[in-house]
Write a protein that holds these residues in place. Structure first.
Motif, PDB file in Angstrom:
ATOM      1  N   GLY A   1      56.491  31.017  37.572  1.00  0.00           N
ATOM      2  CA  GLY A   1      57.223  32.282  37.569  1.00  0.00           C
ATOM      3  C   GLY A   1      56.588  33.384  36.746  1.00  0.00           C
ATOM      4  N   LEU A   2      55.328  33.217  36.384  1.00  0.00           N
ATOM      5  CA  LEU A   2      54.645  34.231  35.593  1.00  0.00           C
ATOM      6  C   LEU A   2      53.994  35.279  36.491  1.00  0.00           C
ATOM      7  CD1 LEU A   2      53.009  31.930  32.884  1.00  0.00           C
ATOM      8  CD2 LEU A   2      55.195  33.148  32.780  1.00  0.00           C
ATOM      9  N   CYS A   3      53.410  36.276  35.874  1.00  0.00           N
ATOM     10  CA  CYS A   3      52.754  37.391  36.559  1.00  0.00           C
ATOM     11  C   CYS A   3      51.777  36.883  37.630  1.00  0.00           C
ATOM     12  CB  CYS A   3      52.001  38.208  35.518  1.00  0.00           C
ATOM     13  SG  CYS A   3      50.993  39.546  36.137  1.00  0.00           S
ATOM     14  N   ARG A   4      51.858  37.486  38.810  1.00  0.00           N
ATOM     15  CA  ARG A   4      50.891  37.159  39.852  1.00  0.00           C
ATOM     16  C   ARG A   4      49.578  37.866  39.538  1.00  0.00           C
ATOM     17  NH1 ARG A   4      52.369  37.995  46.125  1.00  0.00           N
ATOM     18  NH2 ARG A   4      54.218  36.878  45.352  1.00  0.00           N
ATOM     19  N   VAL A   5      48.456  37.160  39.659  1.00  0.00           N
ATOM     20  CA  VAL A   5      47.156  37.707  39.283  1.00  0.00           C
ATOM     21  C   VAL A   5      46.134  37.421  40.369  1.00  0.00           C
ATOM     22  CG1 VAL A   5      45.305  37.713  37.561  1.00  0.00           C
ATOM     23  CG2 VAL A   5      47.678  37.304  36.834  1.00  0.00           C
ATOM     24  N   ASN A   6      45.379  38.443  40.740  1.00  0.00           N
ATOM     25  CA  ASN A   6      44.197  38.269  41.579  1.00  0.00           C
ATOM     26  C   ASN A   6      42.964  38.717  40.809  1.00  0.00           C
ATOM     27  OD1 ASN A   6      45.343  37.133  43.925  1.00  0.00           O
ATOM     28  ND2 ASN A   6      46.018  39.144  44.635  1.00  0.00           N
ATOM     29  N   ILE A   7      41.794  38.402  41.338  1.00  0.00           N
ATOM     30  CA  ILE A   7      40.539  38.589  40.617  1.00  0.00           C
ATOM     31  C   ILE A   7      39.662  39.623  41.301  1.00  0.00           C
ATOM     32  CG2 ILE A   7      38.365  37.455  39.943  1.00  0.00           C
ATOM     33  CD1 ILE A   7      39.981  34.822  39.703  1.00  0.00           C
TER      34      ILE A   7
ATOM     35  N   VAL B   1      40.148  35.893  44.756  1.00  0.00           N
ATOM     36  CA  VAL B   1      39.171  36.985  44.635  1.00  0.00           C
ATOM     37  C   VAL B   1      39.447  37.989  45.755  1.00  0.00           C
ATOM     38  CG1 VAL B   1      36.743  37.642  44.707  1.00  0.00           C
ATOM     39  CG2 VAL B   1      37.438  35.525  43.555  1.00  0.00           C
ATOM     40  N   VAL B   2      39.858  39.200  45.365  1.00  0.00           N
ATOM     41  CA  VAL B   2      40.261  40.206  46.355  1.00  0.00           C
ATOM     42  C   VAL B   2      39.391  41.461  46.314  1.00  0.00           C
ATOM     43  CG1 VAL B   2      42.661  39.423  46.381  1.00  0.00           C
ATOM     44  CG2 VAL B   2      41.972  41.249  44.793  1.00  0.00           C
ATOM     45  N   ALA B   3      38.504  41.556  45.317  1.00  0.00           N
ATOM     46  CA  ALA B   3      37.765  42.812  45.161  1.00  0.00           C
ATOM     47  C   ALA B   3      36.398  42.571  44.539  1.00  0.00           C
ATOM     48  CB  ALA B   3      38.548  43.795  44.287  1.00  0.00           C
TER      49      ALA B   3
ATOM     50  N   ALA C   1      32.800  45.759  51.652  1.00  0.00           N
ATOM     51  CA  ALA C   1      33.756  46.469  52.510  1.00  0.00           C
ATOM     52  C   ALA C   1      33.832  45.817  53.885  1.00  0.00           C
ATOM     53  CB  ALA C   1      33.358  47.938  52.633  1.00  0.00           C
ATOM     54  N   ARG C   2      32.683  45.467  54.435  1.00  0.00           N
ATOM     55  CA  ARG C   2      32.684  44.813  55.756  1.00  0.00           C
ATOM     56  C   ARG C   2      33.402  43.474  55.720  1.00  0.00           C
ATOM     57  NH1 ARG C   2      27.316  46.711  55.699  1.00  0.00           N
ATOM     58  NH2 ARG C   2      26.546  44.623  55.126  1.00  0.00           N
ATOM     59  N   ALA C   3      33.300  42.794  54.598  1.00  0.00           N
ATOM     60  CA  ALA C   3      33.930  41.479  54.460  1.00  0.00           C
ATOM     61  C   ALA C   3      35.413  41.572  54.124  1.00  0.00           C
ATOM     62  CB  ALA C   3      33.205  40.667  53.388  1.00  0.00           C
ATOM     63  N   GLY C   4      35.916  42.777  53.938  1.00  0.00           N
ATOM     64  CA  GLY C   4      37.338  42.953  53.681  1.00  0.00           C
ATOM     65  C   GLY C   4      37.740  42.918  52.225  1.00  0.00           C
ATOM     66  N   PHE C   5      36.762  42.980  51.288  1.00  0.00           N
ATOM     67  CA  PHE C   5      37.085  43.034  49.869  1.00  0.00           C
ATOM     68  C   PHE C   5      37.360  44.477  49.443  1.00  0.00           C
ATOM     69  CE2 PHE C   5      34.460  39.125  50.031  1.00  0.00           C
ATOM     70  CZ  PHE C   5      35.361  38.235  49.479  1.00  0.00           C
ATOM     71  N   HIS C   6      38.290  44.642  48.534  1.00  0.00           N
ATOM     72  CA  HIS C   6      38.507  45.950  47.924  1.00  0.00           C
ATOM     73  C   HIS C   6      37.319  46.280  47.021  1.00  0.00           C
ATOM     74  CE1 HIS C   6      42.607  46.457  49.357  1.00  0.00           C
ATOM     75  NE2 HIS C   6      42.877  45.195  49.007  1.00  0.00           N
ATOM     76  N   ARG C   7      37.213  47.559  46.629  1.00  0.00           N
ATOM     77  CA  ARG C   7      36.108  48.000  45.774  1.00  0.00           C
ATOM     78  C   ARG C   7      36.648  48.835  44.615  1.00  0.00           C
ATOM     79  NH1 ARG C   7      36.834  48.200  50.716  1.00  0.00           N
ATOM     80  NH2 ARG C   7      36.388  50.451  50.857  1.00  0.00           N
TER      81      ARG C   7
ATOM     82  N   SER D   1      47.275  49.172  42.852  1.00  0.00           N
ATOM     83  CA  SER D   1      46.868  47.772  42.743  1.00  0.00           C
ATOM     84  C   SER D   1      46.379  47.245  44.088  1.00  0.00           C
ATOM     85  CB  SER D   1      48.047  46.923  42.254  1.00  0.00           C
ATOM     86  OG  SER D   1      48.967  46.672  43.314  1.00  0.00           O
ATOM     87  N   PHE D   2      45.722  46.105  44.029  1.00  0.00           N
ATOM     88  CA  PHE D   2      45.268  45.424  45.235  1.00  0.00           C
ATOM     89  C   PHE D   2      46.224  44.291  45.614  1.00  0.00           C
ATOM     90  CE2 PHE D   2      40.770  46.731  43.767  1.00  0.00           C
ATOM     91  CZ  PHE D   2      40.900  47.959  44.406  1.00  0.00           C
ATOM     92  N   ALA D   3      47.474  44.408  45.187  1.00  0.00           N
ATOM     93  CA  ALA D   3      48.499  43.466  45.627  1.00  0.00           C
ATOM     94  C   ALA D   3      48.709  43.622  47.131  1.00  0.00           C
ATOM     95  CB  ALA D   3      49.805  43.730  44.885  1.00  0.00           C
TER      96      ALA D   3
END
Length: 374
Positions: A163-169, A197-199, A224-230, A352-354
């Motif tokens: 139940g803690l903060c959701r985190v992406n990398i 890993v989202v970015a 960008a082509r692979a769908g990762f944020h920048r 955010s990249f949520a």
């Protein structure tokens, strides 16, 4: 007081009603510019050093006084921004982070650090974080960077289940890496798709490395082509040119720092027109000598110009802060009221990249909580 030819107010209006940390913690929010490397608490470091038999760089009570470290060069505060002194302070600080991360040597230790980060974010009222991880700091994991990412993701998975903060990398390149290294990393990220890993990011001292936008253009295009944020560190220890490069060459959706954009009116207009947000970290900028004090910091001018600004901690542990504390100080120093801080919370969610579902849920919750606080 004059900074970059502009007159700034050193203090907020006397009529400002203080926004306290309890109100701030209640606001659903995201943090979008925070480095995992800069979130180790004192107990984390003492425990890791003991587990690995590594001597401390000095007395335990002064471990976060980075000016005592042999490799650290303390910034000499001047009246200007982005001075050579400030850059020296940043360079030494990055060496300090190398030492910290070098204490993490097992998957269990990495997972524990990640879990602790999510717990601290939750305690500050943060509901989602894009945490920056630059594997070049983690010297025990050279050649095993994806194993490090997997271990960190395991700790973040456990934290979310509790139940803690959701985190992406956001996987961060270092400015001194080569174009070939960067492109290889992106290709591997696209192939392996590491969990959480989202970015793609790039960080490091601009003043030392110089302009690197052209060097990393192909890597960021591949991301960008692979769908990762920048997201790109720019406009910190050097001027607006890095921000232009981040937008034009690296397809940046978000700028980390970006405060030196205030020196270029055309750049400000571009940021506003294209709704590119700045992940600003005022305490970090003052601590590392980019600006001499909070009164000289351009955060208020950026907000008033219509730039989408979020307030973040950068490297909170060695700077002795948390996000709720820095939001309270920001409100006090710049004369922001509760409505302004609600705006910062909404911008943090938007920037955010949520995923879209989480953004929608947090925005709806923010609306409800805000109504109860007014």
């Amino acid at each position: 007081m004059s900074v970059f030819g502009k007159v700034v107010m050193p203090h907020p209006p006397a009529t400002t009603v203080r926004v306290d940390e309890q109100q701030i913690r209640a606001l659903p929010k995201a943090e979008v510019h925070v480095h995992l490397e800069g979130t180790f608490s004192l107990i984390d470091l003492l425990t890791l050093a003991r587990e690995n038999g590594v001597p401390l760089p000095g007395p335990a009570a002064t471990i976060f006084d980075i000016s005592t470290h042999a490799d650290y060069v303390a910034p000499e505060v001047t009246s200007g921004g982005g001075s050579g002194a400030g850059a020296a302070g940043l360079t030494g600080f990055l060496r300090f982070l190398d030492w910290q991360c070098g204490l993490v040597r097992t998957a269990e230790q990495a997972a524990r650090v990640a879990y602790a980060f999510a717990a601290r974010q939750t305690a500050a009222g943060v509901r989602y974080s894009d945490v920056i991880v630059n594997p070049t700091h983690w010297n025990a994991w050279r050649g095993r960077e994806f194993a490090l990412l997997d271990a960190l993701a395991g700790g973040l998975d456990d934290a979310e289940q509790d139940g803690l903060c959701r985190v992406n990398i956001a996987y961060s390149l270092l400015r001194s890496q080569s174009a070939v290294d960067a492109e290889t990393i992106v290709a591997e990220l696209a192939r392996a798709r590491p969990r959480r890993v989202v970015a793609l990011s790039v960080d490091g001292d601009e003043k030392v490395a110089g302009r690197t936008g052209e060097k990393f253009r192909d890597a960021f295009a591949g991301a960008a082509r692979a769908g990762f944020h920048r997201t790109v560190h720019a406009g910190e220890s050097s001027g607006p040119d890095g921000v232009w490069d981040a937008i034009d060459l690296l397809q940046a959706e978000r700028i980390d720092h970006g405060v030196r954009a205030v020196e270029d009116e055309a750049l400000i207009a571009r940021l506003v027109d294209e709704r590119i947000s700045l992940g600003v970290c005022p305490r970090s900028n003052v601590t590392l000598g980019i600006y001499p004090d909070w009164g000289a910091h351009p955060l208020r001018r950026l907000v008033d110009a219509g730039v989408l600004v979020t307030v973040n901690t950068d490297d909170p542990a060695p700077m002795g802060t948390t996000l709720d504390v820095d939001w309270a100080v920001t409100a006090e120093r710049f004369g922001f009221d509760l409505s302004d801080m609600i705006g910062f919370a909404q911008r943090s969610i938007d920037a955010s990249f949520a995923d879209d579902d989480l953004k929608r849920d947090l925005s709806a919750e923010l609306l409800t909580v805000s109504a109860s606080l007014r």
